[in-house]
Design a protein around this motif. Sequence first.
Motif, PDB file in Angstrom:
ATOM      1  N   PRO A 260       0.966  -1.061  -0.019  1.00  0.00           N
ATOM      2  CA  PRO A 260       0.036  -0.053  -0.053  1.00  0.00           C
ATOM      3  C   PRO A 260       0.935   1.218   0.068  1.00  0.00           C
ATOM      4  O   PRO A 260       2.041   1.308   0.380  1.00  0.00           O
ATOM      5  CB  PRO A 260      -0.863  -0.258   1.307  1.00  0.00           C
ATOM      6  N   LYS A 261       0.360   2.449  -0.555  1.00  0.00           N
ATOM      7  CA  LYS A 261       0.732   3.841  -0.402  1.00  0.00           C
ATOM      8  C   LYS A 261       2.221   3.901  -1.186  1.00  0.00           C
ATOM      9  O   LYS A 261       2.823   5.126  -1.156  1.00  0.00           O
ATOM     10  CB  LYS A 261       1.080   4.001   0.920  1.00  0.00           C
ATOM     11  N   ALA A 262       2.531   2.970  -2.001  1.00  0.00           N
ATOM     12  CA  ALA A 262       3.848   3.119  -2.853  1.00  0.00           C
ATOM     13  C   ALA A 262       3.693   4.100  -3.993  1.00  0.00           C
ATOM     14  O   ALA A 262       2.714   3.495  -4.888  1.00  0.00           O
ATOM     15  CB  ALA A 262       4.423   1.868  -3.189  1.00  0.00           C
ATOM     16  N   ILE A 263       4.196   5.216  -4.066  1.00  0.00           N
ATOM     17  CA  ILE A 263       4.212   5.881  -5.286  1.00  0.00           C
ATOM     18  C   ILE A 263       5.408   5.742  -6.441  1.00  0.00           C
ATOM     19  O   ILE A 263       5.297   6.314  -7.512  1.00  0.00           O
ATOM     20  CB  ILE A 263       4.230   7.500  -4.824  1.00  0.00           C
ATOM     21  N   GLY A 264       6.362   4.754  -5.886  1.00  0.00           N
ATOM     22  CA  GLY A 264       7.593   4.768  -6.841  1.00  0.00           C
ATOM     23  C   GLY A 264       8.659   3.976  -6.169  1.00  0.00           C
ATOM     24  O   GLY A 264       8.668   3.539  -4.959  1.00  0.00           O
ATOM     25  N   ALA A 265       9.386   3.270  -6.905  1.00  0.00           N
ATOM     26  CA  ALA A 265      10.527   2.718  -6.782  1.00  0.00           C
ATOM     27  C   ALA A 265      11.803   3.206  -7.004  1.00  0.00           C
ATOM     28  O   ALA A 265      11.874   3.745  -7.763  1.00  0.00           O
ATOM     29  CB  ALA A 265      10.380   1.224  -6.953  1.00  0.00           C
ATOM     30  N   MET A 266      12.892   3.203  -6.118  1.00  0.00           N
ATOM     31  CA  MET A 266      14.032   4.390  -6.222  1.00  0.00           C
ATOM     32  C   MET A 266      15.277   3.286  -6.170  1.00  0.00           C
ATOM     33  O   MET A 266      15.387   2.457  -5.097  1.00  0.00           O
ATOM     34  CB  MET A 266      13.849   5.462  -5.117  1.00  0.00           C
ATOM     35  N   ASP A 267      16.258   3.629  -6.904  1.00  0.00           N
ATOM     36  CA  ASP A 267      17.717   3.038  -6.591  1.00  0.00           C
ATOM     37  C   ASP A 267      18.442   3.733  -7.647  1.00  0.00           C
ATOM     38  O   ASP A 267      17.983   4.510  -8.320  1.00  0.00           O
ATOM     39  CB  ASP A 267      17.222   1.495  -6.973  1.00  0.00           C
ATOM     40  N   CYS A 268      19.785   3.224  -7.463  1.00  0.00           N
ATOM     41  CA  CYS A 268      20.668   3.937  -8.183  1.00  0.00           C
ATOM     42  C   CYS A 268      21.433   2.877  -9.165  1.00  0.00           C
ATOM     43  O   CYS A 268      21.507   1.705  -8.780  1.00  0.00           O
ATOM     44  CB  CYS A 268      21.874   4.742  -7.243  1.00  0.00           C
ATOM     45  N   THR A 269      22.023   3.448 -10.218  1.00  0.00           N
ATOM     46  CA  THR A 269      22.758   2.440 -10.799  1.00  0.00           C
ATOM     47  C   THR A 269      24.055   3.191 -11.457  1.00  0.00           C
ATOM     48  O   THR A 269      24.032   4.399 -11.759  1.00  0.00           O
ATOM     49  CB  THR A 269      21.857   1.813 -12.121  1.00  0.00           C
ATOM     50  N   HIS A 270      25.205   2.378 -12.028  1.00  0.00           N
ATOM     51  CA  HIS A 270      26.181   3.081 -12.326  1.00  0.00           C
ATOM     52  C   HIS A 270      26.414   3.380 -14.044  1.00  0.00           C
ATOM     53  O   HIS A 270      26.221   2.033 -14.509  1.00  0.00           O
ATOM     54  CB  HIS A 270      27.645   2.398 -11.823  1.00  0.00           C
ATOM     55  N   VAL A 271      26.564   4.408 -14.410  1.00  0.00           N
ATOM     56  CA  VAL A 271      26.846   4.477 -15.777  1.00  0.00           C
ATOM     57  C   VAL A 271      28.312   4.646 -15.967  1.00  0.00           C
ATOM     58  O   VAL A 271      28.896   5.675 -15.560  1.00  0.00           O
ATOM     59  CB  VAL A 271      26.053   5.732 -16.409  1.00  0.00           C
ATOM     60  N   ARG A 272      28.969   4.068 -16.960  1.00  0.00           N
ATOM     61  CA  ARG A 272      30.533   4.204 -17.082  1.00  0.00           C
ATOM     62  C   ARG A 272      30.910   5.384 -17.975  1.00  0.00           C
ATOM     63  O   ARG A 272      30.005   5.755 -18.885  1.00  0.00           O
ATOM     64  CB  ARG A 272      30.873   2.778 -17.972  1.00  0.00           C
ATOM     65  N   ILE A 273      31.962   5.974 -17.533  1.00  0.00           N
ATOM     66  CA  ILE A 273      32.353   7.325 -18.403  1.00  0.00           C
ATOM     67  C   ILE A 273      33.990   7.200 -18.464  1.00  0.00           C
ATOM     68  O   ILE A 273      34.556   6.101 -17.811  1.00  0.00           O
ATOM     69  CB  ILE A 273      31.931   8.498 -17.491  1.00  0.00           C
ATOM     70  N   ARG A 274      34.530   7.780 -18.994  1.00  0.00           N
ATOM     71  CA  ARG A 274      35.998   7.765 -19.137  1.00  0.00           C
ATOM     72  C   ARG A 274      36.372   8.681 -17.945  1.00  0.00           C
ATOM     73  O   ARG A 274      35.823   9.389 -17.432  1.00  0.00           O
ATOM     74  CB  ARG A 274      36.171   8.371 -20.405  1.00  0.00           C
ATOM     75  N   SER A 275      37.644   8.731 -17.795  1.00  0.00           N
ATOM     76  CA  SER A 275      38.297   9.444 -16.454  1.00  0.00           C
ATOM     77  C   SER A 275      38.123  10.831 -16.976  1.00  0.00           C
ATOM     78  O   SER A 275      38.611  11.303 -17.985  1.00  0.00           O
ATOM     79  CB  SER A 275      39.613   9.105 -16.461  1.00  0.00           C
ATOM     80  N   PRO A 276      37.468  11.640 -16.109  1.00  0.00           N
ATOM     81  CA  PRO A 276      37.514  13.040 -16.389  1.00  0.00           C
ATOM     82  C   PRO A 276      38.695  13.935 -16.122  1.00  0.00           C
ATOM     83  O   PRO A 276      38.771  15.058 -16.499  1.00  0.00           O
ATOM     84  CB  PRO A 276      36.321  13.616 -15.293  1.00  0.00           C
TER      85      PRO A 276
END
Length: 372
Positions: A156-172
Amino acid sequence: MALMRRRLHQLLEDSSDSEEEYEYYYPRRRPRWIKERADYFDTYDDVDFVIHFRLTKESAMAILALIEQELEFFTDRNEAVSPMSQLLLTLRFYATGGDQLSLADFSGVSKSTAHRIIHRVSCAIAALRPAYIRMPNSPQAILDAQMAFYGISRFPKAIGAMDCTHVRIRSPGGDEAERFRNRKGYFSLNVQAICSAKMEFTDIVARWPGSTHDSSIFNNCNQRASFEQGAYGDSVLLVDAGYACRTYLMPPLSVTRTPQENLFNESQIRSRNVVERLFGCWKRRFPILAVGMNVKLENTFPIIVATAVLHNILRRAGDEMPMDDPRLQLRAPWEDLLAEGEANGNQVQAGAQNQGRVRRTLIDEYFQSLIQ
């Protein structure tokens, strides 16, 4: 400058090698070469088009209609690249993560032109974010979102599911580069997303270095302020064990002792699984998110948001997930997601005791009633 001109005149009059030295100071420009551009929209059949660009021709036309005004040139002089060719070049970049020289050869443009087109189109698509990525903003929309999550596993009452994921980039590069190295050893952005029960993005934050913990990103985002100000009523977000339990954040229990606690965890995990599947589908449709982006750091942000916008557009259009390109050797996205989930589960945070009262009430009253 005047001294150089006098020197050149003297060389022309006195030196037998004057032409060679003149070429040294004023080298001739390379002759302009207009490459032949293939019309992939017409030459590819429906199957090949989906394999190369990760969406159908109908979806490509629909997306082009949304951004065509931003891509048109005022004139056709100098062999201007058509809006459709610009879009397909960018989609091919999202589908392969290839270097821009190869993409330029693929599209019949120069490398510098390919670079400008990719970031121009990405910014145009990312600008559609307010229309396609948004949290429920009315009582009816909030109720619809809660009912959709309730339909998954009766949470009940859930409006969304939240999490994080890593997106690869080159060294800045620079002194701050190591902040972008995540716990798995590669450079990345830690991207936070909130999704609906329909596996669509409702919020995305794509600016934090890979070493940043998931809970730190949420603590500094606008949605935390919105929840604490009561913008979504008594709604909650389903999160993993890496987040502290709050009145509006519902992580699973680390230890269960009663049947109602087991039922709470089972319902929470099944309902939250939608965000894990979202990340898997997102990275599978746009492999650049998995293989990595070889562009400057400031150019990665609109690309990530643009792919999220495209994901929502394609989900709403019913565009099926394309087959994987056999020429791309990708690690399965769900392998990274499982590793992230395990790491977050090992970093359970101890929130304030009073923040867990809402969860305890939910378990003792609602889930207790389900097993009686």
